[in-house]
Design a protein around this motif. Sequence first.
Motif, PDB file in Angstrom:
ATOM      1  N   ILE A 187       2.374  11.527  -4.190  1.00 61.96           N
ATOM      2  CA  ILE A 187       1.710  10.507  -3.374  1.00 61.96           C
ATOM      3  C   ILE A 187       0.238  10.296  -3.693  1.00 61.96           C
ATOM      4  O   ILE A 187      -0.328   9.262  -3.316  1.00 61.96           O
ATOM      5  N   ALA A 188      -0.401  11.240  -4.377  1.00 66.19           N
ATOM      6  CA  ALA A 188      -1.834  11.086  -4.654  1.00 66.19           C
ATOM      7  C   ALA A 188      -2.163   9.767  -5.368  1.00 66.19           C
ATOM      8  O   ALA A 188      -3.120   9.082  -4.982  1.00 66.19           O
ATOM      9  N   MET A 247       0.128   5.349 -13.548  1.00 68.24           N
ATOM     10  CA  MET A 247      -0.654   4.117 -13.465  1.00 68.24           C
ATOM     11  C   MET A 247       0.081   3.040 -12.673  1.00 68.24           C
ATOM     12  O   MET A 247      -0.534   2.250 -11.957  1.00 68.24           O
ATOM     13  N   ARG A 248       1.402   3.027 -12.798  1.00 67.82           N
ATOM     14  CA  ARG A 248       2.189   2.047 -12.030  1.00 67.82           C
ATOM     15  C   ARG A 248       2.049   2.311 -10.534  1.00 67.82           C
ATOM     16  O   ARG A 248       1.929   1.377  -9.736  1.00 67.82           O
ATOM     17  N   LYS A 249       2.032   3.574 -10.128  1.00 68.95           N
ATOM     18  CA  LYS A 249       1.853   3.910  -8.715  1.00 68.95           C
ATOM     19  C   LYS A 249       0.455   3.533  -8.233  1.00 68.95           C
ATOM     20  O   LYS A 249       0.274   3.076  -7.109  1.00 68.95           O
ATOM     21  N   ALA A 274      -4.897  17.732  -9.745  1.00 63.34           N
ATOM     22  CA  ALA A 274      -6.314  18.109  -9.784  1.00 63.34           C
ATOM     23  C   ALA A 274      -7.241  16.973  -9.369  1.00 63.34           C
ATOM     24  O   ALA A 274      -8.243  17.204  -8.673  1.00 63.34           O
ATOM     25  N   PHE A 275      -6.941  15.749  -9.787  1.00 55.25           N
ATOM     26  CA  PHE A 275      -7.881  14.646  -9.599  1.00 55.25           C
ATOM     27  C   PHE A 275      -7.312  13.434  -8.867  1.00 55.25           C
ATOM     28  O   PHE A 275      -8.052  12.501  -8.587  1.00 55.25           O
ATOM     29  N   GLY A 276      -6.026  13.434  -8.611  1.00 53.84           N
ATOM     30  CA  GLY A 276      -5.435  12.331  -7.857  1.00 53.84           C
ATOM     31  C   GLY A 276      -4.724  11.294  -8.684  1.00 53.84           C
ATOM     32  O   GLY A 276      -3.999  10.457  -8.147  1.00 53.84           O
ATOM     33  N   GLY A 277      -4.900  11.309 -10.000  1.00 50.63           N
ATOM     34  CA  GLY A 277      -4.245  10.304 -10.829  1.00 50.63           C
ATOM     35  C   GLY A 277      -4.689  10.389 -12.271  1.00 50.63           C
ATOM     36  O   GLY A 277      -5.320  11.358 -12.693  1.00 50.63           O
ATOM     37  N   ASP A 310       8.268   3.553  -1.978  1.00 50.95           N
ATOM     38  CA  ASP A 310       7.765   2.174  -2.020  1.00 50.95           C
ATOM     39  C   ASP A 310       7.418   1.690  -0.614  1.00 50.95           C
ATOM     40  O   ASP A 310       6.390   1.028  -0.402  1.00 50.95           O
ATOM     41  N   ASP A 311       8.270   2.017   0.349  1.00 46.37           N
ATOM     42  CA  ASP A 311       7.999   1.636   1.738  1.00 46.37           C
ATOM     43  C   ASP A 311       6.756   2.362   2.252  1.00 46.37           C
ATOM     44  O   ASP A 311       5.918   1.777   2.940  1.00 46.37           O
ATOM     45  N   TRP A 312       6.657   3.653   1.928  1.00 45.85           N
ATOM     46  CA  TRP A 312       5.505   4.434   2.376  1.00 45.85           C
ATOM     47  C   TRP A 312       4.223   3.885   1.753  1.00 45.85           C
ATOM     48  O   TRP A 312       3.192   3.795   2.432  1.00 45.85           O
ATOM     49  N   ALA A 313       4.283   3.513   0.485  1.00 43.61           N
ATOM     50  CA  ALA A 313       3.110   2.958  -0.196  1.00 43.61           C
ATOM     51  C   ALA A 313       2.656   1.665   0.478  1.00 43.61           C
ATOM     52  O   ALA A 313       1.453   1.410   0.616  1.00 43.61           O
ATOM     53  N   ARG A 314       3.621   0.842   0.905  1.00 40.53           N
ATOM     54  CA  ARG A 314       3.283  -0.397   1.612  1.00 40.53           C
ATOM     55  C   ARG A 314       2.552  -0.082   2.914  1.00 40.53           C
ATOM     56  O   ARG A 314       1.572  -0.739   3.274  1.00 40.53           O
ATOM     57  N   ASP A 315       3.039   0.943   3.613  1.00 40.91           N
ATOM     58  CA  ASP A 315       2.405   1.330   4.873  1.00 40.91           C
ATOM     59  C   ASP A 315       0.987   1.859   4.630  1.00 40.91           C
ATOM     60  O   ASP A 315       0.080   1.616   5.430  1.00 40.91           O
ATOM     61  N   VAL A 316       0.809   2.584   3.543  1.00 35.71           N
ATOM     62  CA  VAL A 316      -0.526   3.114   3.206  1.00 35.71           C
ATOM     63  C   VAL A 316      -1.491   1.971   2.959  1.00 35.71           C
ATOM     64  O   VAL A 316      -2.616   1.955   3.485  1.00 35.71           O
ATOM     65  N   ARG A 317      -1.073   1.009   2.160  1.00 38.46           N
ATOM     66  CA  ARG A 317      -1.969  -0.111   1.853  1.00 38.46           C
ATOM     67  C   ARG A 317      -2.309  -0.900   3.122  1.00 38.46           C
ATOM     68  O   ARG A 317      -3.449  -1.356   3.291  1.00 38.46           O
ATOM     69  N   ALA A 318      -1.343  -1.026   4.023  1.00 36.03           N
ATOM     70  CA  ALA A 318      -1.607  -1.731   5.284  1.00 36.03           C
ATOM     71  C   ALA A 318      -2.592  -0.938   6.143  1.00 36.03           C
ATOM     72  O   ALA A 318      -3.497  -1.515   6.763  1.00 36.03           O
TER      73      ALA A 318
END
Length: 682
Positions: A249-250, A553-555, A504-507, A322-330
């Motif tokens: 999820i990072a 990178m896609r995430k 370590a760095f998130g991405g 994908d659903d969780w990512a949508r909720d995060v962005r919201a």
Amino acid sequence: MKSRWNDGDFASVVQAYVDKGVNRDLAIRTYTTRLLGQDPELVLHGGGNTSVKTVIADRDGSDVDVLCVKGSGWDMGVIEPQGLPAVRLKPLQDLVKFDSLSDEDMVMLQRRLLLDPAAPNPSVEAILHAILPFKHIDHTHANAIVSLTNQPHGEELVRELFPDSIIVPYVMPGFVLAKVCDEAFRAQPRGDSMILLKHGIFTWSEDPREAYEDMIAKIDTAERGLARGRARPFKSSPVVKPVATAEDIAPILRGAIAIDTGQEGAPKRFILEHRANDRILDFCNADNAGDLVRRGNATPEHVLHIKRYGVALPAPDPEKLDDWARDVRAAVARYAEEYKAYFERNNVRVGGIKTMLDPMPRVFYVQGVGLFAAGQTAKNARIAADVAEATIDVITKAEGIEAFEALSEEDLFDIEYWSLEQAKLAKSVEKPLTRQVAVVTGGAGGLGLAIAKALKADGAEVVLVDIAEEAVKAEAKKLGGLGVVCDVTDPVSVSTAIGKAVTAFGGVDIVISNAGAAFQGKLLDVADDIFRKSMDLNFWSHQLVSREAAKVMRKQRTGGAIVFNISKQAVNPGAEFAPYGAAKAAALALMRHSAIEYGPMGVTCNAVNADRIRTGLMTDAMVEERSRARGVTPHDYMRGNLLGREVTGEDVAEAFLHLIKARATTGAVLTVDGGNVAAMMR
């Protein structure tokens, strides 16, 4: 809390400084300041301050009464004597007689009183230290103290525990606080300490050990008072299993807070730090976590690191990311809108003179996973995480007694948009690759290491990937990066390595797919296993590394840059070099297909075509061998180009950096060989 005083350490540290010509009082103050600063329960990352009143020779040789007080920008845990600048004491004390004094004027006047004009700015609480009539003064933002004071009945709690302490209501640090504390001390001159509500505590003495150990004793008293409360005050519902990992999820979180700068494909990213332990998870899993994370900061200056509050998120289901990512962005979008409204209403209050900082949250509290803190660099992210952990500690202890109650948003805004802090930000300049994470394969030596050094110099957080364990760990340590042992021909090893970079760095934002080896031989004679080894290392590794990075990178949804090292063998084959040249030609084709497929994600894919670089790949022995194959001397072989000069690893590193930054270039090959007509792209 226990005292860390050690007579042996005290004597050796103080004597070492005295032997270097440091004033003895200042040497003592350095030792005791470090004792306080090295305990995160007392101060964090530049918080707190200390002072000592002493006599120091002025530049004309005359003795001057001074206050040596912690300087701006210094961390108490690692402070040196120069971090405690000497300020002329009497005129500093006289400043409190002004009816009013702006922050800017206070800083200016304090600088005029410095014995050394090149010294750092004295603390904004220097006047307060000066007017208290004690030689040694210690000030911390101890978690236990603010856990007590940041409650609806906090003042009553501390008065009960500290009947001899002077209690001062919250006032913003600076001149006004000095005036208020001066009045409070005059009203209670026999007070044995001073507690600033929702801020911290001062202790003092003529003796340095007494001042320090009185601080420790009072924090211990506060901790014992808090221990009467509930150790685990939060109710939690069971977390539904399974839960996605921090690695999963990072990149989603990191991408959600990237700032659109208005330039196509060039967002301002953040580095992430993940933390998870029992206390953090208890907090993140609390049924009322959404309310808890919005309560505010433990102490006012924490707003500079983690803003007013964070974002609570539900447990991420690995099957529904994908659903969780949508909720995060919201959730981030809501946070940004709320931040803008907070800024606008408070900016009106102060006359509309402030410029809004970025509106992105700095901390996520994720159920079942832990906290994620964001910063411009890995260091900033670690600081934010430390502050978030301290906030959890303070809130937990306060909730165990009654309830956590922070400062008002007006008070926190005044700190976040303090003119002195704004001035610091205005002076800070980010390097071109600050906020970005770069992975370099074959990074333990040669060309890979040269590229990694160039990336680090430009501000990137660097992950060195190499099969040579000792070398990769050692070089990463020197660079201040992460060293990962990896066999780039093994899919599992590659996936693990990229995962470690994310953890370590998130991405991941930049990939230098560089690892390779020069396999030689004639087509009629070379063994099949040699050819396969060359394909595994010089072609398949590029596919494995770029594919795993592209998934991250896609995430993130913030683009990225992948640069392949293809060598001139891909376009200008050399004699008896088929195993190497064929694999590199395949890697060139891979780069072009990657450019096509990853382009819609905003990821650029390019290649560097370099030739005759002395690295771990092209050893002196290989130079001799290739020279014989060409029928020239090694000297002429290395300079056999149009410019007649030997190309260095640093020359090639510059080409990689150029392609990383070229946001409108993809599918390109940049040649670095001094000029070789046969290898020119066409």
